[in-house]
Design a protein around this motif. Structure first.
Motif, PDB file in Angstrom:
ATOM      1  N   ASP A 187      -7.521 -11.040 -13.778  1.00  0.00           N
ATOM      2  CA  ASP A 187      -7.745 -11.590 -12.454  1.00  0.00           C
ATOM      3  C   ASP A 187      -7.301 -10.637 -11.355  1.00  0.00           C
ATOM      4  OD1 ASP A 187      -6.787 -14.789 -13.695  1.00  0.00           O
ATOM      5  OD2 ASP A 187      -8.786 -13.984 -13.415  1.00  0.00           O
ATOM      6  N   VAL A 188      -6.417  -9.710 -11.652  1.00  0.00           N
ATOM      7  CA  VAL A 188      -5.877  -8.810 -10.640  1.00  0.00           C
ATOM      8  C   VAL A 188      -6.222  -7.381 -11.008  1.00  0.00           C
ATOM      9  CG1 VAL A 188      -3.772  -8.002  -9.532  1.00  0.00           C
ATOM     10  CG2 VAL A 188      -3.978 -10.391 -10.186  1.00  0.00           C
ATOM     11  N   GLU A 189      -6.831  -6.687 -10.098  1.00  0.00           N
ATOM     12  CA  GLU A 189      -7.156  -5.277 -10.279  1.00  0.00           C
ATOM     13  C   GLU A 189      -6.028  -4.441  -9.700  1.00  0.00           C
ATOM     14  OE1 GLU A 189      -9.837  -4.099 -11.801  1.00  0.00           O
ATOM     15  OE2 GLU A 189     -10.762  -6.028 -12.102  1.00  0.00           O
ATOM     16  N   ALA A 190      -5.920  -3.185 -10.069  1.00  0.00           N
ATOM     17  CA  ALA A 190      -4.856  -2.331  -9.546  1.00  0.00           C
ATOM     18  C   ALA A 190      -5.306  -0.884  -9.464  1.00  0.00           C
ATOM     19  CB  ALA A 190      -3.628  -2.424 -10.437  1.00  0.00           C
ATOM     20  N   ALA A 191      -4.904  -0.214  -8.400  1.00  0.00           N
ATOM     21  CA  ALA A 191      -5.079   1.231  -8.297  1.00  0.00           C
ATOM     22  C   ALA A 191      -3.846   1.858  -8.941  1.00  0.00           C
ATOM     23  CB  ALA A 191      -5.214   1.643  -6.835  1.00  0.00           C
TER      24      ALA A 191
ATOM     25  N   TRP B 191      -6.283  -8.390  -5.672  1.00  0.00           N
ATOM     26  CA  TRP B 191      -6.243  -6.933  -5.773  1.00  0.00           C
ATOM     27  C   TRP B 191      -4.877  -6.419  -5.352  1.00  0.00           C
ATOM     28  CZ3 TRP B 191      -9.609  -3.198  -7.362  1.00  0.00           C
ATOM     29  CH2 TRP B 191      -9.422  -1.901  -6.906  1.00  0.00           C
ATOM     30  N   GLU B 192      -4.328  -5.508  -6.128  1.00  0.00           N
ATOM     31  CA  GLU B 192      -3.084  -4.824  -5.776  1.00  0.00           C
ATOM     32  C   GLU B 192      -3.348  -3.335  -5.726  1.00  0.00           C
ATOM     33  OE1 GLU B 192      -0.433  -6.233  -8.900  1.00  0.00           O
ATOM     34  OE2 GLU B 192       0.595  -7.441  -7.381  1.00  0.00           O
ATOM     35  N   HIS B 193      -2.773  -2.678  -4.728  1.00  0.00           N
ATOM     36  CA  HIS B 193      -2.932  -1.237  -4.607  1.00  0.00           C
ATOM     37  C   HIS B 193      -1.578  -0.577  -4.869  1.00  0.00           C
ATOM     38  CE1 HIS B 193      -5.072   2.351  -2.931  1.00  0.00           C
ATOM     39  NE2 HIS B 193      -3.846   2.786  -3.074  1.00  0.00           N
ATOM     40  N   TYR B 194      -1.517   0.232  -5.906  1.00  0.00           N
ATOM     41  CA  TYR B 194      -0.332   1.010  -6.241  1.00  0.00           C
ATOM     42  C   TYR B 194      -0.611   2.476  -5.944  1.00  0.00           C
ATOM     43  CZ  TYR B 194       1.714  -2.958  -8.674  1.00  0.00           C
ATOM     44  OH  TYR B 194       2.257  -4.178  -8.974  1.00  0.00           O
ATOM     45  N   TYR B 195       0.445   3.225  -5.678  1.00  0.00           N
ATOM     46  CA  TYR B 195       0.296   4.651  -5.393  1.00  0.00           C
ATOM     47  C   TYR B 195       1.442   5.398  -6.052  1.00  0.00           C
ATOM     48  CZ  TYR B 195      -1.179   8.740  -2.723  1.00  0.00           C
ATOM     49  OH  TYR B 195      -1.647   9.967  -2.355  1.00  0.00           O
ATOM     50  N   GLU B 196       1.245   6.661  -6.370  1.00  0.00           N
ATOM     51  CA  GLU B 196       2.271   7.415  -7.103  1.00  0.00           C
ATOM     52  C   GLU B 196       3.473   7.809  -6.255  1.00  0.00           C
ATOM     53  OE1 GLU B 196      -0.715  11.038  -6.589  1.00  0.00           O
ATOM     54  OE2 GLU B 196      -1.045   8.966  -7.162  1.00  0.00           O
ATOM     55  N   TYR B 197       3.353   7.771  -4.946  1.00  0.00           N
ATOM     56  CA  TYR B 197       4.457   8.123  -4.048  1.00  0.00           C
ATOM     57  C   TYR B 197       4.712   6.978  -3.077  1.00  0.00           C
ATOM     58  CZ  TYR B 197       3.057  12.709  -5.727  1.00  0.00           C
ATOM     59  OH  TYR B 197       2.707  13.762  -6.525  1.00  0.00           O
ATOM     60  N   ILE B 198       5.856   7.010  -2.413  1.00  0.00           N
ATOM     61  CA  ILE B 198       6.183   5.979  -1.435  1.00  0.00           C
ATOM     62  C   ILE B 198       5.117   5.927  -0.353  1.00  0.00           C
ATOM     63  CG2 ILE B 198       7.807   5.359   0.390  1.00  0.00           C
ATOM     64  CD1 ILE B 198      10.045   6.216  -1.489  1.00  0.00           C
ATOM     65  N   CYS B 199       4.773   7.058   0.207  1.00  0.00           N
ATOM     66  CA  CYS B 199       3.681   7.154   1.183  1.00  0.00           C
ATOM     67  C   CYS B 199       3.372   8.644   1.344  1.00  0.00           C
ATOM     68  CB  CYS B 199       4.093   6.548   2.520  1.00  0.00           C
ATOM     69  SG  CYS B 199       2.733   6.388   3.675  1.00  0.00           S
ATOM     70  N   PRO B 200       2.109   9.023   1.281  1.00  0.00           N
ATOM     71  CA  PRO B 200       1.789  10.441   1.320  1.00  0.00           C
ATOM     72  C   PRO B 200       1.966  11.063   2.705  1.00  0.00           C
ATOM     73  CG  PRO B 200      -0.199   9.145   1.370  1.00  0.00           C
ATOM     74  CD  PRO B 200       0.941   8.181   1.170  1.00  0.00           C
ATOM     75  N   GLN B 201       2.335  12.325   2.724  1.00  0.00           N
ATOM     76  CA  GLN B 201       2.410  13.069   3.976  1.00  0.00           C
ATOM     77  C   GLN B 201       1.004  13.410   4.468  1.00  0.00           C
ATOM     78  OE1 GLN B 201       5.108  13.801   5.752  1.00  0.00           O
ATOM     79  NE2 GLN B 201       6.494  12.849   4.309  1.00  0.00           N
ATOM     80  N   GLN B 202       0.140  13.812   3.577  1.00  0.00           N
ATOM     81  CA  GLN B 202      -1.234  14.173   3.907  1.00  0.00           C
ATOM     82  C   GLN B 202      -2.164  13.429   2.968  1.00  0.00           C
ATOM     83  OE1 GLN B 202      -2.087  16.022   6.466  1.00  0.00           O
ATOM     84  NE2 GLN B 202       0.038  16.414   6.999  1.00  0.00           N
ATOM     85  N   PRO B 203      -3.315  12.986   3.328  1.00  0.00           N
ATOM     86  CA  PRO B 203      -3.973  13.157   4.612  1.00  0.00           C
ATOM     87  C   PRO B 203      -3.528  12.156   5.672  1.00  0.00           C
ATOM     88  CG  PRO B 203      -5.403  11.955   3.145  1.00  0.00           C
ATOM     89  CD  PRO B 203      -4.158  12.298   2.367  1.00  0.00           C
ATOM     90  N   GLY B 204      -2.471  11.406   5.431  1.00  0.00           N
ATOM     91  CA  GLY B 204      -1.982  10.474   6.432  1.00  0.00           C
ATOM     92  C   GLY B 204      -2.324   9.030   6.126  1.00  0.00           C
ATOM     93  N   HIS B 205      -3.197   8.803   5.163  1.00  0.00           N
ATOM     94  CA  HIS B 205      -3.479   7.433   4.750  1.00  0.00           C
ATOM     95  C   HIS B 205      -4.000   7.422   3.317  1.00  0.00           C
ATOM     96  CE1 HIS B 205      -7.567   8.665   6.006  1.00  0.00           C
ATOM     97  NE2 HIS B 205      -7.939   7.871   5.044  1.00  0.00           N
ATOM     98  N   ILE B 206      -3.886   6.272   2.691  1.00  0.00           N
ATOM     99  CA  ILE B 206      -4.462   6.052   1.367  1.00  0.00           C
ATOM    100  C   ILE B 206      -5.266   4.768   1.455  1.00  0.00           C
ATOM    101  CG2 ILE B 206      -2.652   7.265   0.116  1.00  0.00           C
ATOM    102  CD1 ILE B 206      -1.408   4.535  -0.501  1.00  0.00           C
ATOM    103  N   GLY B 207      -6.068   4.508   0.471  1.00  0.00           N
ATOM    104  CA  GLY B 207      -6.818   3.260   0.488  1.00  0.00           C
ATOM    105  C   GLY B 207      -7.928   3.265  -0.534  1.00  0.00           C
ATOM    106  N   ASN B 208      -8.900   2.410  -0.295  1.00  0.00           N
ATOM    107  CA  ASN B 208     -10.038   2.295  -1.175  1.00  0.00           C
ATOM    108  C   ASN B 208     -11.281   2.302  -0.291  1.00  0.00           C
ATOM    109  OD1 ASN B 208     -12.142   1.209  -2.881  1.00  0.00           O
ATOM    110  ND2 ASN B 208     -10.510   0.662  -4.289  1.00  0.00           N
ATOM    111  N   VAL B 209     -12.125   3.292  -0.454  1.00  0.00           N
ATOM    112  CA  VAL B 209     -13.260   3.455   0.441  1.00  0.00           C
ATOM    113  C   VAL B 209     -14.510   2.702   0.008  1.00  0.00           C
ATOM    114  CG1 VAL B 209     -12.462   5.650   1.373  1.00  0.00           C
ATOM    115  CG2 VAL B 209     -13.994   5.637  -0.599  1.00  0.00           C
ATOM    116  N   ASN B 210     -14.500   2.089  -1.187  1.00  0.00           N
ATOM    117  CA  ASN B 210     -15.666   1.315  -1.604  1.00  0.00           C
ATOM    118  C   ASN B 210     -15.250   0.263  -2.634  1.00  0.00           C
ATOM    119  OD1 ASN B 210     -18.121   0.263  -2.227  1.00  0.00           O
ATOM    120  ND2 ASN B 210     -19.097   2.211  -2.725  1.00  0.00           N
ATOM    121  N   LEU B 211     -14.912  -0.915  -2.150  1.00  0.00           N
ATOM    122  CA  LEU B 211     -14.480  -1.990  -3.035  1.00  0.00           C
ATOM    123  C   LEU B 211     -15.616  -2.543  -3.882  1.00  0.00           C
ATOM    124  CD1 LEU B 211     -12.064  -3.718  -0.554  1.00  0.00           C
ATOM    125  CD2 LEU B 211     -11.421  -2.605  -2.696  1.00  0.00           C
TER     126      LEU B 211
END
Length: 131
Positions: A26-30, A50-70
């Motif tokens: 029921d829950v997807e994850a990055a 939906w849950e979004h996980y990332y390998e770092y606390i927050c990236p320095q570059q490019p300044g944002h993370i996300g999902n460009v095509n759900l």
């Protein structure tokens, strides 16, 4: 020992992907170890979708993370509430967009979360998290 851990993680990831493709999850994850955002199927943070996980606390570059095509994940046009989980004041804001590739009408959600996405309820196809 390290190779056994890596192999175990790989097997778990493949098993999860198989469940998701079969409709059993029921829950997807990055990928990653830091929870960055959650999105719910209904208003008021009901029915986690939906849950979004990332390998770092927050990236320095490019300044944002996300999902460009759900649509690729099969969860576009379903979100009705959202919450970003920032770390040390970073990546606490989510901007959701009507169309893929961060385009079209947008709705911004701050650190406390949004229990209702207003005009974008059931109409989110991409999002980004940023500083």
């Amino acid at each position: 020992m390290r190779s056994k851990i890596v192999l175990g993680l790989l097997v778990a990831t493949i098993a999860y992907a198989c469940l998701a493709m079969a409709g059993g999850a029921d829950v997807e994850a990055a990928g990653g170890s830091y929870l960055m955002a959650r999105f719910w199927d209904n208003k008021n943070f009901s029915s986690l979708l939906w849950e979004h996980y990332y390998e770092y606390i927050c990236p320095q570059q490019p300044g944002h993370i996300g999902n460009v095509n759900l649509a690729m994940a099969g969860v576009d046009n379903r979100f009705e509430s959202a919450n970003a989980y920032g770390y040390s004041g970073y990546c606490e804001t989510t901007i959701m967009y009507k169309y893929a590739n961060l385009s079209g009408t947008s709705y911004q959600c701050g650190g406390g979360g949004c229990s209702d996405l207003g005009v974008l309820n059931n109409d989110v196809t991409s999002y980004k998290l940023f500083r």
